[in-house]
Design a protein around this motif. Structure first.
Motif, mmCIF file in Angstrom:
data_model
loop_
_atom_site.group_PDB
_atom_site.id
_atom_site.type_symbol
_atom_site.label_atom_id
_atom_site.label_comp_id
_atom_site.label_asym_id
_atom_site.label_seq_id
_atom_site.Cartn_x
_atom_site.Cartn_y
_atom_site.Cartn_z
ATOM 1 N N GLN A 21 1.200 -0.743 0.086
ATOM 2 C CA GLN A 21 0.073 -0.274 0.327
ATOM 3 C C GLN A 21 0.508 1.112 -0.038
ATOM 4 N N PRO A 22 0.466 2.423 -0.230
ATOM 5 C CA PRO A 22 1.074 3.965 -0.087
ATOM 6 C C PRO A 22 2.073 3.901 0.883
ATOM 7 N N GLY A 23 1.600 4.058 2.186
ATOM 8 C CA GLY A 23 2.399 3.280 3.575
ATOM 9 C C GLY A 23 3.954 3.263 3.595
ATOM 10 N N GLY A 24 3.365 1.698 3.021
ATOM 11 C CA GLY A 24 4.927 1.108 2.486
ATOM 12 C C GLY A 24 4.561 0.086 3.815
ATOM 13 N N HIS A 25 6.033 0.299 4.333
ATOM 14 C CA HIS A 25 6.095 -1.455 5.623
ATOM 15 C C HIS A 25 5.241 -2.427 5.862
ATOM 16 N N THR A 26 4.886 -2.910 4.505
ATOM 17 C CA THR A 26 4.024 -3.930 4.539
ATOM 18 C C THR A 26 4.911 -5.494 4.310
ATOM 19 N N ILE A 27 3.968 -7.019 4.735
ATOM 20 C CA ILE A 27 4.945 -8.340 4.503
ATOM 21 C C ILE A 27 5.390 -8.028 3.262
ATOM 22 N N GLN A 28 3.884 -7.573 2.290
ATOM 23 C CA GLN A 28 5.073 -8.160 1.132
ATOM 24 C C GLN A 28 5.721 -7.154 0.090
ATOM 25 N N ASP A 29 6.237 -6.321 1.109
ATOM 26 C CA ASP A 29 6.900 -5.395 1.068
ATOM 27 C C ASP A 29 8.485 -6.003 0.751
ATOM 28 N N TYR A 30 8.640 -6.646 2.416
ATOM 29 C CA TYR A 30 9.431 -7.213 2.278
ATOM 30 C C TYR A 30 10.528 -7.957 1.515
ATOM 31 N N LEU A 31 9.126 -8.919 1.651
ATOM 32 C CA LEU A 31 8.940 -10.573 0.572
ATOM 33 C C LEU A 31 9.885 -10.455 -0.454
ATOM 34 N N GLU A 32 8.916 -8.762 -0.867
ATOM 35 C CA GLU A 32 9.525 -9.032 -1.979
ATOM 36 C C GLU A 32 11.023 -8.176 -2.163
ATOM 37 N N GLU A 33 11.050 -7.673 -1.677
ATOM 38 C CA GLU A 33 12.756 -6.690 -1.642
ATOM 39 C C GLU A 33 13.704 -8.025 -1.388
ATOM 40 N N ALA A 34 12.943 -8.988 -0.386
ATOM 41 C CA ALA A 34 14.161 -9.996 -0.057
ATOM 42 C C ALA A 34 14.429 -10.745 -1.409
ATOM 43 N N ILE A 35 13.261 -10.906 -2.201
ATOM 44 C CA ILE A 35 13.536 -11.698 -3.258
ATOM 45 C C ILE A 35 14.871 -10.887 -4.325
ATOM 46 N N LEU A 36 14.011 -9.803 -4.728
ATOM 47 C CA LEU A 36 14.951 -8.394 -5.356
ATOM 48 C C LEU A 36 16.671 -8.828 -4.866
ATOM 49 N N ALA A 37 16.539 -8.869 -3.656
ATOM 50 C CA ALA A 37 18.074 -8.976 -3.092
ATOM 51 C C ALA A 37 18.858 -10.426 -3.027
ATOM 52 N N LEU A 38 18.305 -10.977 -3.480
ATOM 53 C CA LEU A 38 18.124 -12.485 -3.664
ATOM 54 C C LEU A 38 18.739 -12.919 -4.776
ATOM 55 N N SER A 39 17.383 -12.406 -5.939
ATOM 56 C CA SER A 39 17.441 -12.802 -7.124
ATOM 57 C C SER A 39 18.221 -12.094 -8.361
ATOM 58 N N GLY A 40 18.124 -11.149 -8.122
ATOM 59 C CA GLY A 40 17.928 -9.921 -8.299
ATOM 60 C C GLY A 40 16.875 -9.693 -9.569
ATOM 61 N N GLU A 41 15.961 -10.223 -9.002
ATOM 62 C CA GLU A 41 14.879 -9.909 -9.969
ATOM 63 C C GLU A 41 13.458 -8.790 -9.170
ATOM 64 N N GLN A 42 12.570 -8.343 -9.887
ATOM 65 C CA GLN A 42 11.730 -7.339 -9.221
ATOM 66 C C GLN A 42 10.466 -7.807 -9.675
ATOM 67 N N VAL A 43 9.597 -8.613 -8.692
ATOM 68 C CA VAL A 43 8.825 -9.407 -8.787
ATOM 69 C C VAL A 43 7.661 -8.480 -8.004
ATOM 70 N N LYS A 44 6.399 -9.499 -8.320
ATOM 71 C CA LYS A 44 4.990 -9.400 -7.626
ATOM 72 C C LYS A 44 4.619 -10.225 -7.283
ATOM 73 N N ILE A 45 4.853 -10.674 -5.627
ATOM 74 C CA ILE A 45 4.381 -12.160 -5.687
ATOM 75 C C ILE A 45 2.685 -11.748 -5.627
ATOM 76 N N THR A 46 2.067 -13.072 -5.127
ATOM 77 C CA THR A 46 0.196 -13.643 -5.095
ATOM 78 C C THR A 46 -0.071 -14.250 -4.154
ATOM 79 N N ALA A 47 -0.656 -13.553 -3.195
ATOM 80 C CA ALA A 47 -1.190 -13.985 -1.572
ATOM 81 C C ALA A 47 -1.816 -14.707 -1.907
ATOM 82 N N SER A 48 -2.855 -15.519 -1.139
ATOM 83 C CA SER A 48 -3.574 -16.226 -0.759
ATOM 84 C C SER A 48 -4.774 -15.381 -0.342
ATOM 85 N N GLY A 49 -4.540 -14.348 0.216
ATOM 86 C CA GLY A 49 -5.256 -13.026 0.245
ATOM 87 C C GLY A 49 -4.786 -12.522 1.716
#
Length: 267
Positions: A21-49
């Motif tokens: 969300q615009p304010g940031g600091h969400t679980i999704q933000d941190y997961l995507e940042e970790a994936i970027l740091a590991l793989s070098g890829e900017q991804v968008k994750i899809t969660a169950s909800g």
């Protein structure tokens, strides 16, 4: 291209919910940042909800597409070394390219925990709603049973809900009580764990159900009034929205398909 599916647990206390969300600091933000740091890829994750601010998860599921060739068995440890200590990825596997964590979820279960002892639990306070007054647990269980089945849950949905339909199916709902921390000779009632398992949930739905059940437990509503509230299809008919910290996404279940290990969905 690979489709990776992962299971994550998190303490949602200090986050603005799961979804970006615009304010940031969400679980999704941190997961995507970790994936970027590991793989070098900017991804968008899809969660169950999504889960709201302050809400926790024992078994949130998400998937994403990657061209990385990192072996699947290395992802959990590698991501956890790049995540805050209150977010832990516990399972990873490769699934068919058409697998979608949200659309293919068949059953979700939430648990809400009330500490009904006289004093709060210092070490469990982030995951429990403390209610020191006496609660009629049998009445709460009786009220909860009225919600099982397929119904229009408008009365138990946030007024901000934008879903075109509020019809959902509750497969099962029950209460378990843990009295192991009760002090002998006191009015302690222990931990009251309420589980609600269904096809899907509306915004704030479980928290509104719990706020209404607490009102039943306090004797302010009769258990049978849960049926009247449900049939009213009016948010004003239900009780308050219970605090988020007592709520946890307990599990998400899918039909077993090739490439998906059964043990991921049965924990």
């Amino acid at each position: 291209m690979r489709n990776l599916l992962m299971k994550v647990s998190y303490d949602g206390t200090d986050y603005n919910g799961f979804q970006t969300q615009p304010g940031g600091h969400t679980i999704q933000d941190y997961l995507e940042e970790a994936i970027l740091a590991l793989s070098g890829e900017q991804v968008k994750i899809t969660a169950s909800g999504r889960t709201d601010a302050g809400v926790h998860a024992r078994g949130q599921i998400f998937n994403f597409y990657t061209s990385s060739q990192i072996p699947v068995e290395r992802w959990c440890v590698a991501l956890n070394s790049r995540l805050p200590e209150d977010i832990v990825v516990t399972e990873a596997m490769e699934v068919p390219l058409d697998f979608h964590s949200r659309r293919e979820a068949k059953r979700k279960t939430y648990r809400y925990t009330i500490n009904a002892n006289q004093f709060p639990d210092l070490f469990g306070r982030r995951y429990q709603l403390h209610h020191p007054g006496s609660l009629d647990i049998e009445a709460m269980s009786a009220g909860l049973r009225h919600l099982i089945g397929t119904h229009d849950f408008t009365s138990f949905a946030s007024r901000k809900s934008t879903k075109p339909s509020h019809v959902r199916t509750i497969y099962d709902a029950w209460i378990e009580t843990d009295t192991s921390m009760c002090r002998p000779g006191t009015r302690d009632q222990g931990l009251i764990h309420t589980y609600v398992s269904g096809s899907g949930f509306l915004q704030h739905m479980v928290r509104i159900i719990m706020g209404t059940l607490i009102t039943v437990g306090e004797g302010k509503l009769k258990p049978d009034e849960m049926k009247r509230i449900l049939e009213a299809r009016n948010r004003a008919a239900a009780g308050p929205t219970a605090m988020g910290k007592g709520l946890m996404l307990w599990s998400v279940e899918y039909d077993i398909t090739d490439g998906v290990k059964p043990d991921l969905w049965n924990t």
